[in-house]
Design a protein around this motif. Structure first.
Motif, PDB file in Angstrom:
ATOM      1  N   ARG A   1       0.369  -0.570   0.119  1.00 41.61           N
ATOM      2  CA  ARG A   1      -0.312   0.165   0.485  1.00 41.61           C
ATOM      3  C   ARG A   1       0.883   1.440   0.175  1.00 41.61           C
ATOM      4  N   THR A   2       1.655   1.263   0.864  1.00 43.24           N
ATOM      5  CA  THR A   2       2.625   2.517   0.718  1.00 43.24           C
ATOM      6  C   THR A   2       3.316   2.750  -1.116  1.00 43.24           C
ATOM      7  N   LEU A   3       3.499   1.246  -1.286  1.00 42.31           N
ATOM      8  CA  LEU A   3       4.726   1.391  -2.750  1.00 42.31           C
ATOM      9  C   LEU A   3       3.731   2.033  -3.104  1.00 42.31           C
ATOM     10  N   SER A   4       2.327   0.856  -3.480  1.00 45.94           N
ATOM     11  CA  SER A   4       1.148   2.023  -4.424  1.00 45.94           C
ATOM     12  C   SER A   4       1.118   3.185  -4.266  1.00 45.94           C
ATOM     13  N   GLY A   5       0.784   3.393  -2.986  1.00 42.39           N
ATOM     14  CA  GLY A   5       0.379   5.085  -2.425  1.00 42.39           C
ATOM     15  C   GLY A   5       1.623   5.723  -3.377  1.00 42.39           C
ATOM     16  N   ALA A   6       3.211   5.758  -2.647  1.00 45.51           N
ATOM     17  CA  ALA A   6       3.722   6.634  -3.335  1.00 45.51           C
ATOM     18  C   ALA A   6       3.527   7.122  -4.746  1.00 45.51           C
ATOM     19  N   LEU A   7       3.138   5.964  -5.625  1.00 43.55           N
ATOM     20  CA  LEU A   7       3.644   6.181  -7.012  1.00 43.55           C
ATOM     21  C   LEU A   7       2.314   6.835  -7.715  1.00 43.55           C
ATOM     22  N   THR A   8       0.914   6.889  -6.858  1.00 40.64           N
ATOM     23  CA  THR A   8      -0.368   7.546  -6.638  1.00 40.64           C
ATOM     24  C   THR A   8      -0.171   9.261  -6.786  1.00 40.64           C
ATOM     25  N   LYS A   9       1.053   9.354  -5.614  1.00 37.53           N
ATOM     26  CA  LYS A   9       0.587  10.451  -4.932  1.00 37.53           C
ATOM     27  C   LYS A   9       1.524  11.410  -6.040  1.00 37.53           C
ATOM     28  N   VAL A  10       2.837  10.679  -6.855  1.00 33.88           N
ATOM     29  CA  VAL A  10       3.848  11.356  -6.700  1.00 33.88           C
ATOM     30  C   VAL A  10       4.004  11.516  -8.192  1.00 33.88           C
ATOM     31  N   ARG A  11       3.444  10.332  -8.666  1.00 33.16           N
ATOM     32  CA  ARG A  11       3.260   9.980 -10.770  1.00 33.16           C
ATOM     33  C   ARG A  11       2.199  10.105 -10.724  1.00 33.16           C
ATOM     34  N   GLY A  12       1.158  10.144 -10.084  1.00 29.05           N
ATOM     35  CA  GLY A  12      -0.881  10.358 -10.834  1.00 29.05           C
ATOM     36  C   GLY A  12      -1.136   8.643 -11.366  1.00 29.05           C
ATOM     37  N   MET A  13      -0.743   7.474 -11.157  1.00 29.75           N
ATOM     38  CA  MET A  13      -0.239   6.963 -11.571  1.00 29.75           C
ATOM     39  C   MET A  13      -0.355   5.293 -11.197  1.00 29.75           C
ATOM     40  N   SER A  14      -0.387   3.657 -11.620  1.00 23.90           N
ATOM     41  CA  SER A  14       0.275   2.638 -10.642  1.00 23.90           C
ATOM     42  C   SER A  14       1.012   3.027 -10.932  1.00 23.90           C
ATOM     43  N   LEU A  15       1.642   1.813 -10.002  1.00 21.39           N
ATOM     44  CA  LEU A  15       3.302   1.377 -10.200  1.00 21.39           C
ATOM     45  C   LEU A  15       3.182   1.170 -11.944  1.00 21.39           C
ATOM     46  N   HIS A  16       2.517  -0.699 -12.380  1.00 21.32           N
ATOM     47  CA  HIS A  16       2.279  -0.959 -13.501  1.00 21.32           C
ATOM     48  C   HIS A  16       2.200  -0.173 -14.724  1.00 21.32           C
ATOM     49  N   ARG A  17       1.299   1.592 -14.400  1.00 23.71           N
ATOM     50  CA  ARG A  17       1.192   1.754 -15.439  1.00 23.71           C
ATOM     51  C   ARG A  17       2.466   2.416 -15.878  1.00 23.71           C
ATOM     52  N   TYR A  18       3.138   3.002 -14.802  1.00 21.20           N
ATOM     53  CA  TYR A  18       4.037   4.214 -14.573  1.00 21.20           C
ATOM     54  C   TYR A  18       5.625   3.283 -14.801  1.00 21.20           C
ATOM     55  N   ILE A  19       5.841   1.833 -14.715  1.00 21.03           N
ATOM     56  CA  ILE A  19       6.862   1.268 -15.125  1.00 21.03           C
ATOM     57  C   ILE A  19       6.790   0.807 -16.875  1.00 21.03           C
ATOM     58  N   ARG A  20       5.554   0.618 -16.609  1.00 20.85           N
ATOM     59  CA  ARG A  20       5.529  -0.134 -18.328  1.00 20.85           C
ATOM     60  C   ARG A  20       5.596   1.386 -19.179  1.00 20.85           C
ATOM     61  N   LEU A  21       5.122   2.565 -18.148  1.00 19.29           N
ATOM     62  CA  LEU A  21       5.052   4.059 -19.636  1.00 19.29           C
ATOM     63  C   LEU A  21       6.987   4.210 -19.640  1.00 19.29           C
ATOM     64  N   LYS A  22       7.567   4.081 -18.825  1.00 19.67           N
ATOM     65  CA  LYS A  22       8.718   4.417 -18.812  1.00 19.67           C
ATOM     66  C   LYS A  22       9.657   2.968 -19.713  1.00 19.67           C
ATOM     67  N   ARG A  23       9.775   2.249 -20.046  1.00 22.16           N
ATOM     68  CA  ARG A  23       9.894   0.874 -20.301  1.00 22.16           C
ATOM     69  C   ARG A  23       9.340   1.265 -21.961  1.00 22.16           C
ATOM     70  N   LEU A  24       8.327   2.169 -22.142  1.00 26.71           N
ATOM     71  CA  LEU A  24       8.007   2.476 -23.618  1.00 26.71           C
ATOM     72  C   LEU A  24       8.980   3.262 -24.105  1.00 26.71           C
ATOM     73  N   TRP A  25       8.866   4.079 -23.308  1.00 33.18           N
ATOM     74  CA  TRP A  25       9.851   5.685 -23.480  1.00 33.18           C
ATOM     75  C   TRP A  25      10.855   5.163 -23.850  1.00 33.18           C
ATOM     76  N   ALA A  26      11.745   4.055 -22.868  1.00 32.19           N
ATOM     77  CA  ALA A  26      13.200   3.445 -23.108  1.00 32.19           C
ATOM     78  C   ALA A  26      13.152   2.873 -24.490  1.00 32.19           C
ATOM     79  N   THR A  27      12.589   2.116 -25.048  1.00 33.19           N
ATOM     80  CA  THR A  27      12.594   1.109 -26.200  1.00 33.19           C
ATOM     81  C   THR A  27      12.018   2.205 -27.301  1.00 33.19           C
ATOM     82  N   ARG A  28      11.487   3.266 -27.111  1.00 25.50           N
ATOM     83  CA  ARG A  28      10.984   4.132 -27.981  1.00 25.50           C
ATOM     84  C   ARG A  28      12.496   4.846 -28.624  1.00 25.50           C
ATOM     85  N   ALA A  29      13.475   6.035 -27.503  1.00 25.76           N
ATOM     86  CA  ALA A  29      14.217   5.837 -27.404  1.00 25.76           C
ATOM     87  C   ALA A  29      15.213   5.514 -28.365  1.00 25.76           C
TER      88      ALA A  29
END
Length: 321
Positions: free
Chosen positions: A241-269
């Motif tokens: 809950r703390t981990l998920s809450g931190a992502l929601t608070k700071v990034r505005g999305m779930s851990l799953h969405r955030y990691i996938r987004l980061k990896r998509l952008w890294a792949t694009r680069a």
């Protein structure tokens, strides 16, 4: 519906019932009793898949009055699996916008006015610390956020299809864990884990930011590794809950969405650097091993296919030389 496209396998149990008398023994095992409303057009079916810490039961039901005693010490979620569901639960009218959840025991009363398709996701008591079920012994209904509900439904269907055509994948512990993690993260999104609801551990902004930085560092250090919420929380010494809450608070999305987004952008680069690389090589280098899912997520995010990005990267590289 999708039952016709499924075949039983070592990972998928598929049962079809042609009459209510054949269905009665199943109900007695589940502490349920139905009064069918249309015996002449009776048809029911069940598809069952087991993952390490949960079981998925997708059912085609029938028009009926249903009394059932749910026993779910680890919790359960009931999802609509079609857009035209019509039912009532303890007098509350339900349609495909709703999902139901329970931890503990409850005697429930339903009316299904037609054939419906729904999924029961039953969690093991060993699965702890998700922060989903604050209320015990009450089946509660909620209108799900549309995208989260649709994603959860699609994920269940994908797991069933995979179990039907590639059952050996479920024999591999890491693959089964990967499939389950995707489902658990979908439940996180659906059940709206809100860091403000954790009364015992309010997360300060600075602490949340530091935790998110640790997540960023971990993703950078292990670009191809599957990342499971429970393992990551254990690695950092915090609750899920703390981990998920931190992502929601700071990034505005779930851990799953955030990691996938980061990896998509890294792949694009990497694709934009062109050269002699391939889409598959770039995707796998960032942990995307299911290339069909990767391609769909990539196109939804960037509005072009990975091969189109790679082609532009190669043209840019040629012009630079």
């Amino acid at each position: 519906m999708f039952f016709d496209a499924l075949a039983p396998s070592s990972a998928l149990q598929l049962i079809k019932f042609a009459d209510v008398d054949a269905f009665r023994p199943v109900e007695s095992i589940e502490h349920a009793r139905s009064i069918p409303l249309d015996v002449t057009n009776f048809a029911a079916a069940r598809a069952i898949v087991s993952l390490p810490a949960c079981q998925i039961v997708v059912a085609r039901s029938f028009a009926r009055i249903l009394d059932t005693a749910y026993r779910a010490p680890g919790g359960m979620v009931i999802l609509p699996m079609s857009d035209d569901l019509r039912a009532s639960s303890n007098g509350i009218s339900l349609d495909s916008r709703f999902f139901l959840a329970l931890r503990g025991n409850d005697d429930c009363h339903f009316v299904e006015f037609q054939t419906n398709y729904h999924a029961l996701i039953i969690f093991s008591p060993a699965l702890r610390d998700r922060g989903w079920f604050d209320r015990a012994d009450t089946l509660w209904t909620s209108i799900g956020e549309g995208t989260a509900l649709l994603h959860a439904r699609q994920l269940v269907l994908d797991i069933l299809r995979t179990a039907s055509v590639e059952p050996r994948m479920f024999e591999a512990t890491d693959v089964a864990a990967h499939l389950q993690e995707g489902l658990l993260l979908a439940m996180d999104d659906l059940l709206h884990i809100d860091p403000r609801s954790n009364r015992s551990a309010s997360i300060a902004g600075a602490r949340s930011a530091r935790l998110v930085q640790r997540i960023d560092d971990f993703v950078t250090a292990y670009p191809t590794a599957p990342i499971y919420t429970a393992n990551l929380a254990n690695e950092f010494g915090v609750s899920i809950r703390t981990l998920s809450g931190a992502l929601t608070k700071v990034r505005g999305m779930s851990l799953h969405r955030y990691i996938r987004l980061k990896r998509l952008w890294a792949t694009r680069a990497r694709l934009l650097r062109g050269g002699g690389t391939t889409v598959a090589t770039c995707a796998r280098a960032q942990g995307f091993h299911h290339l069909g899912e990767f391609a769909a997520a990539y196109r939804a995010t960037f509005h072009e296919t990975p091969s189109e990005t790679l082609a532009r990267g190669r043209q840019t590289s040629l012009r630079a030389t």
